[in-house]
Design a protein around this motif. Structure first.
Motif, PDB file in Angstrom:
ATOM      1  N   LYS A 182       0.816  -1.207   0.000  1.00  0.00           N
ATOM      2  CA  LYS A 182       0.000   0.000   0.000  1.00  0.00           C
ATOM      3  C   LYS A 182       0.855   1.265   0.000  1.00  0.00           C
ATOM      4  N   ASN A 183       2.122   1.116   0.377  1.00  0.00           N
ATOM      5  CA  ASN A 183       3.034   2.261   0.389  1.00  0.00           C
ATOM      6  C   ASN A 183       3.607   2.560  -0.993  1.00  0.00           C
ATOM      7  N   SER A 184       3.376   1.664  -1.942  1.00  0.00           N
ATOM      8  CA  SER A 184       3.902   1.878  -3.297  1.00  0.00           C
ATOM      9  C   SER A 184       2.844   1.497  -4.331  1.00  0.00           C
ATOM     10  N   PHE A 185       1.641   1.984  -4.113  1.00  0.00           N
ATOM     11  CA  PHE A 185       0.539   1.683  -5.013  1.00  0.00           C
ATOM     12  C   PHE A 185       0.836   2.231  -6.414  1.00  0.00           C
ATOM     13  N   PRO A 186       0.673   1.416  -7.463  1.00  0.00           N
ATOM     14  CA  PRO A 186       1.004   1.841  -8.838  1.00  0.00           C
ATOM     15  C   PRO A 186      -0.084   2.713  -9.463  1.00  0.00           C
ATOM     16  N   THR A 187      -0.169   3.938  -9.003  1.00  0.00           N
ATOM     17  CA  THR A 187      -1.252   4.837  -9.405  1.00  0.00           C
ATOM     18  C   THR A 187      -1.399   4.966 -10.913  1.00  0.00           C
ATOM     19  N   ILE A 202      -9.871  -3.948  -7.326  1.00  0.00           N
ATOM     20  CA  ILE A 202      -8.948  -3.693  -6.217  1.00  0.00           C
ATOM     21  C   ILE A 202      -9.564  -4.135  -4.895  1.00  0.00           C
ATOM     22  N   THR A 203      -8.746  -4.822  -4.087  1.00  0.00           N
ATOM     23  CA  THR A 203      -9.130  -5.160  -2.719  1.00  0.00           C
ATOM     24  C   THR A 203      -7.857  -5.244  -1.886  1.00  0.00           C
ATOM     25  N   CYS A 204      -7.967  -5.641  -0.623  1.00  0.00           N
ATOM     26  CA  CYS A 204      -6.789  -5.761   0.235  1.00  0.00           C
ATOM     27  C   CYS A 204      -6.194  -7.165   0.164  1.00  0.00           C
ATOM     28  N   ASP A 205      -4.945  -7.280   0.602  1.00  0.00           N
ATOM     29  CA  ASP A 205      -4.232  -8.549   0.467  1.00  0.00           C
ATOM     30  C   ASP A 205      -3.033  -8.537   1.409  1.00  0.00           C
ATOM     31  N   GLY A 206      -2.436  -9.692   1.589  1.00  0.00           N
ATOM     32  CA  GLY A 206      -1.170  -9.771   2.314  1.00  0.00           C
ATOM     33  C   GLY A 206      -1.291  -9.942   3.816  1.00  0.00           C
ATOM     34  N   ASP A 207      -0.137  -9.859   4.471  1.00  0.00           N
ATOM     35  CA  ASP A 207      -0.065  -9.997   5.917  1.00  0.00           C
ATOM     36  C   ASP A 207      -0.640  -8.761   6.600  1.00  0.00           C
ATOM     37  N   PHE A 208      -0.753  -8.843   7.939  1.00  0.00           N
ATOM     38  CA  PHE A 208      -1.299  -7.737   8.708  1.00  0.00           C
ATOM     39  C   PHE A 208      -0.196  -6.947   9.402  1.00  0.00           C
ATOM     40  N   ASP A 209      -0.407  -5.639   9.532  1.00  0.00           N
ATOM     41  CA  ASP A 209       0.550  -4.821  10.273  1.00  0.00           C
ATOM     42  C   ASP A 209       0.224  -4.864  11.761  1.00  0.00           C
ATOM     43  N   ALA A 210       0.914  -4.046  12.535  1.00  0.00           N
ATOM     44  CA  ALA A 210       0.746  -4.067  13.991  1.00  0.00           C
ATOM     45  C   ALA A 210      -0.671  -3.666  14.410  1.00  0.00           C
ATOM     46  N   GLN A 211      -1.360  -2.904  13.565  1.00  0.00           N
ATOM     47  CA  GLN A 211      -2.729  -2.483  13.876  1.00  0.00           C
ATOM     48  C   GLN A 211      -3.777  -3.459  13.343  1.00  0.00           C
ATOM     49  N   GLY A 212      -3.314  -4.551  12.745  1.00  0.00           N
ATOM     50  CA  GLY A 212      -4.234  -5.549  12.220  1.00  0.00           C
ATOM     51  C   GLY A 212      -4.788  -5.233  10.855  1.00  0.00           C
ATOM     52  N   HIS A 213      -4.100  -4.359  10.096  1.00  0.00           N
ATOM     53  CA  HIS A 213      -4.545  -3.995   8.750  1.00  0.00           C
ATOM     54  C   HIS A 213      -3.692  -4.710   7.702  1.00  0.00           C
ATOM     55  N   PRO A 214      -4.295  -5.210   6.632  1.00  0.00           N
ATOM     56  CA  PRO A 214      -3.519  -5.824   5.554  1.00  0.00           C
ATOM     57  C   PRO A 214      -2.546  -4.804   4.965  1.00  0.00           C
ATOM     58  N   VAL A 215      -1.346  -5.263   4.663  1.00  0.00           N
ATOM     59  CA  VAL A 215      -0.306  -4.328   4.201  1.00  0.00           C
ATOM     60  C   VAL A 215      -0.267  -4.180   2.680  1.00  0.00           C
ATOM     61  N   ASN A 216      -0.960  -5.034   1.959  1.00  0.00           N
ATOM     62  CA  ASN A 216      -0.917  -5.000   0.503  1.00  0.00           C
ATOM     63  C   ASN A 216      -2.275  -4.754  -0.117  1.00  0.00           C
ATOM     64  N   ASN A 217      -2.263  -4.488  -1.410  1.00  0.00           N
ATOM     65  CA  ASN A 217      -3.466  -4.469  -2.229  1.00  0.00           C
ATOM     66  C   ASN A 217      -3.350  -5.532  -3.301  1.00  0.00           C
ATOM     67  N   LEU A 218      -4.435  -6.215  -3.567  1.00  0.00           N
ATOM     68  CA  LEU A 218      -4.516  -7.111  -4.711  1.00  0.00           C
ATOM     69  C   LEU A 218      -5.163  -6.336  -5.848  1.00  0.00           C
ATOM     70  N   ILE A 219      -4.498  -6.315  -7.005  1.00  0.00           N
ATOM     71  CA  ILE A 219      -5.028  -5.641  -8.184  1.00  0.00           C
ATOM     72  C   ILE A 219      -5.196  -6.678  -9.292  1.00  0.00           C
ATOM     73  N   VAL A 220      -6.374  -6.737  -9.865  1.00  0.00           N
ATOM     74  CA  VAL A 220      -6.670  -7.626 -10.985  1.00  0.00           C
ATOM     75  C   VAL A 220      -6.805  -6.751 -12.230  1.00  0.00           C
ATOM     76  N   TYR A 221      -6.046  -7.100 -13.276  1.00  0.00           N
ATOM     77  CA  TYR A 221      -6.083  -6.366 -14.535  1.00  0.00           C
ATOM     78  C   TYR A 221      -6.822  -7.192 -15.575  1.00  0.00           C
ATOM     79  N   ALA A 222      -7.708  -6.548 -16.314  1.00  0.00           N
ATOM     80  CA  ALA A 222      -8.459  -7.265 -17.359  1.00  0.00           C
ATOM     81  C   ALA A 222      -8.730  -6.313 -18.529  1.00  0.00           C
ATOM     82  N   THR A 223      -8.944  -6.895 -19.699  1.00  0.00           N
ATOM     83  CA  THR A 223      -9.271  -6.098 -20.883  1.00  0.00           C
ATOM     84  C   THR A 223     -10.527  -6.675 -21.538  1.00  0.00           C
ATOM     85  N   LEU A 224     -11.214  -5.827 -22.306  1.00  0.00           N
ATOM     86  CA  LEU A 224     -12.451  -6.243 -22.943  1.00  0.00           C
ATOM     87  C   LEU A 224     -12.172  -7.406 -23.890  1.00  0.00           C
ATOM     88  N   ALA A 225     -12.962  -8.453 -23.768  1.00  0.00           N
ATOM     89  CA  ALA A 225     -12.764  -9.653 -24.579  1.00  0.00           C
ATOM     90  C   ALA A 225     -13.189  -9.407 -26.022  1.00  0.00           C
TER      91      ALA A 225
END
Length: 225
Positions: A182-187, A202-225
């Protein structure tokens, strides 16, 4: 996370002050929580560079398939807003609420009590139109598993169907997925202009930080079929 219902905005109607934001300005997008029953906060935060003022839409004159009829659109008319997203391979089906920007410049997300509903970011493209369309959903909230909890199971080549308010469908094929800090989100990669008729989930992903928040984002890329 905003506890109020998201404001409804259509692409191209954001206030001029918001459109003037640059990619150097960081927005905070609340994405999901750590575990059911998590205390104070419903979610971790995602540092997202401000989307460009064109909302990820490419110059129509330079679009690779600009002569094609836009999905859900009518000749001379505006395209219909998306109403539902369906991902059969991972058992996800959800109606879509509109997500814009909060008054403080943060990206709206579905409220925790509507964790099983995903949202379309209206500052981007309409799914099926040229540009980057973005759909955001929770992984978990304090109420339990949320709409995109199983999104991590999606595979390259999977079908994502978006149905608009007129009942027209646009089918997208997953081209890639990535889990990013989340600290280097590919804007630019997510929101930037593109000649493709692209979709990002876009949703959250990965391990949890000290506050119990996921540290990553899962990004799914798709194009029109």
């Amino acid at each position: 996370m905003s506890t109020a219902h998201p404001q409804v905005r259509r692409p191209g109607t954001l206030p001029a002050l918001v459109l003037a934001l640059t990619a150097a300005v960081l927005l905070t997008l609340t994405g999901c929580s750590s575990t059911p029953g998590a205390a104070a906060s419903d979610s971790g935060t995602v540092a997202v560079g401000a989307p460009s003022s064109d909302g990820g839409k490419a110059d129509q004159d330079g679009a690779s398939d600009g002569d094609a009829e836009p999905s859900g659109g009518t000749e001379g008319g505006a395209p219909a807003a998306p109403a539902e997203v369906d991902i059969p391979s991972v058992g996800i089906t959800s109606s879509l609420m509109d997500l814009g920007l909060n008054a403080d410049g943060t990206v709206e997300v579905p409220p925790a009590e509507k964790g099983m509903t995903a949202g379309w970011y209206t500052g981007g493209a309409v799914p099926g139109e040229t540009g980057a369309a973005v759909i955001i959903g929770h992984n978990d909230t304090r109420f339990g598993k949320a709409v995109f909890h199983d999104l991590k199971k999606i595979a390259k080549g999977a079908d994502i169907t978006v149905t608009d308010e007129r009942g027209e469908t646009a089918h997208f094929t997953v081209t890639a997925t990535e889990s990013v800090s989340k600290n280097s989100f590919p804007t630019d990669k997510v929101y930037g202009p593109t000649d493709d008729r692209a979709l990002r989930l876009i949703t959250c992903d990965g391990d949890f930080d000290a506050q119990g928040h996921p540290v990553n984002n899962l990004i799914v890329y798709a194009t029109l079929a």
